[in-house]
Design an enzyme around this catalytic site. Structure first.
Site, PDB file in Angstrom:
ATOM      1  N   GLY A 290       0.821  -1.200   0.000  1.00  0.00           N
ATOM      2  CA  GLY A 290       0.000   0.000   0.000  1.00  0.00           C
ATOM      3  C   GLY A 290       0.855   1.250   0.000  1.00  0.00           C
ATOM      4  CB  CYS A 291       0.199   4.665  -1.265  1.00  0.00           C
ATOM      5  SG  CYS A 291      -1.479   4.924  -0.661  1.00  0.00           S
ATOM      6  CG  PHE A 292      -0.967   6.128   4.147  1.00  0.00           C
ATOM      7  CD1 PHE A 292      -0.260   7.317   4.292  1.00  0.00           C
ATOM      8  CD2 PHE A 292      -2.348   6.204   4.069  1.00  0.00           C
ATOM      9  CE1 PHE A 292      -0.895   8.540   4.362  1.00  0.00           C
ATOM     10  CE2 PHE A 292      -3.002   7.427   4.135  1.00  0.00           C
ATOM     11  CZ  PHE A 292      -2.288   8.593   4.274  1.00  0.00           C
TER      12      PHE A 292
END
Length: 325
Positions: free
Chosen positions: A134-136
């Site tokens: 995921g990005c976070f």
């Protein structure tokens, strides 16, 4: 079809991550795009949705899947990738890179390798199936991996991270409208964000006995793309020791860079880079990291994983230009 190029299929090519993947792969020197699957846009030109690609490609979206490919990227919504693979199958030789969260967590029978190259590069090279982070999660993990590798994660970690509107996906919601987002800032999913699970698993991989309590406050920002993370913790290490630790850890990795100077978002937008910086005041440590959520946080990292899977130089097709102003 060219025999010396990687034959690629994309499932879910009409969304943000699918569009970014197309932009990268259309210019990748070792790739041949075989199909871009989208039921909702079947038989329409790619540029009818991704209008910036007008003049770059005459490819059409298709509702049909082809088997004569080497790798397929799943750019589907969370929960949809698992359903898709239950309803469709590919030849055993076809590698799968999933950009959803469906296969990121370790579970019995899950054959997917977690695709964070700065943590699992060797495993990625040998894998058949990759779960793209995921990005976070990518931005936060990269900010903490060097400490975990030295068994130095503290008991309490406070994280504040702000993301652009593209992090919410292409579907409309009240909080993604321009009139709501402009000149605005808000907290969402405080302490409960879905990326905490994969972050915890990765840190435990390096520091198995970690008892760190991660207190994560995500925020929606008034910009389209990018993530900026601020992490606060206590440490007895000196600033010089921390800087040396981070520089050494990321020296072998071409996309993650440690900076002794303060960093900012525009340094990474439209690139596959993650920048990290460390500062210290008395016993308090501030770690900042920043990346483009659609590139190093999604499609760029997926291409980086593809390069590793097929024995290419890791940066192939990813020498991108930042938007400096």
């Amino acid at each position: 079809m060219s025999k010396d190029k990687i034959k690629v299929g994309i499932v879910g090519g009409a969304g943000y991550t699918g569009g970014e993947l197309l932009r990268l792969l259309l210019n990748h020197p070792a790739v041949e795009l075989v199909f871009i699957h989208s039921k909702s846009q079947a038989n329409k030109p790619i540029y009818s949705i991704h209008t910036d690609l007008f003049g770059d490609t005459d490819l059409l979206f298709t509702a049909e899947l082809q088997q004569e490919i080497d790798v397929v990227f799943l750019c589907l919504g969370h929960g949809d990738a698992q359903v898709f693979l239950q309803e469709h199958s590919f030849e055993h030789s076809v590698k799968i890179i999933d950009l959803s969260q469906d296969f990121r967590l370790k579970k019995d029978g899950n054959p997917f390798v977690y695709g964070l190259p700065e943590l699992n590069r060797d495993q990625i090279k040998q894998a058949n199936y990759i779960a793209n982070p995921g990005c976070f999660a990518t931005a936060i993990q990269l900010a903490l991996l060097p400490l975990a590798a030295q068994q130095m994660l503290p008991e309490s970690i406070h994280i504040q991270a702000i993301t652009g509107s593209t992090g919410a996906g292409q579907g409309l919601a009240s909080t993604s409208h321009f009139s709501w987002r402009a000149n605005n800032l808000s907290v969402y999913k405080a302490f409960t964000h879905q990326h905490l699970g994969e972050i915890g698993e990765s840190l435990s991989q390096l520091q198995p006995q970690t008892k760190s309590a991660i207190k994560f406050i995500p925020e929606r920002g008034d910009f389209a793309r990018g993530i900026f993370v601020s992490i606060m913790m206590e440490s007895s290490l000196s600033l010089a020791e921390l800087q040396e630790m981070y520089a050494l850890y990321y020296n072998p990795h071409p996309f993650t860079h440690f900076s002794e100077d303060a960093i900012h978002l525009k340094q990474v937008i439209n690139t596959n880079k993650c920048l990290i910086s460390v500062d210290k005041h008395q016993n308090d440590v501030l770690i900042t990291s920043t990346l483009d959520n659609l590139l190093k946080g999604a499609s760029g990292q997926a291409v980086q994983n593809m390069n590793l899977l097929f024995g290419l130089e890791e940066k192939t097709g990813l020498n991108l230009k930042a938007s400096a102003f």
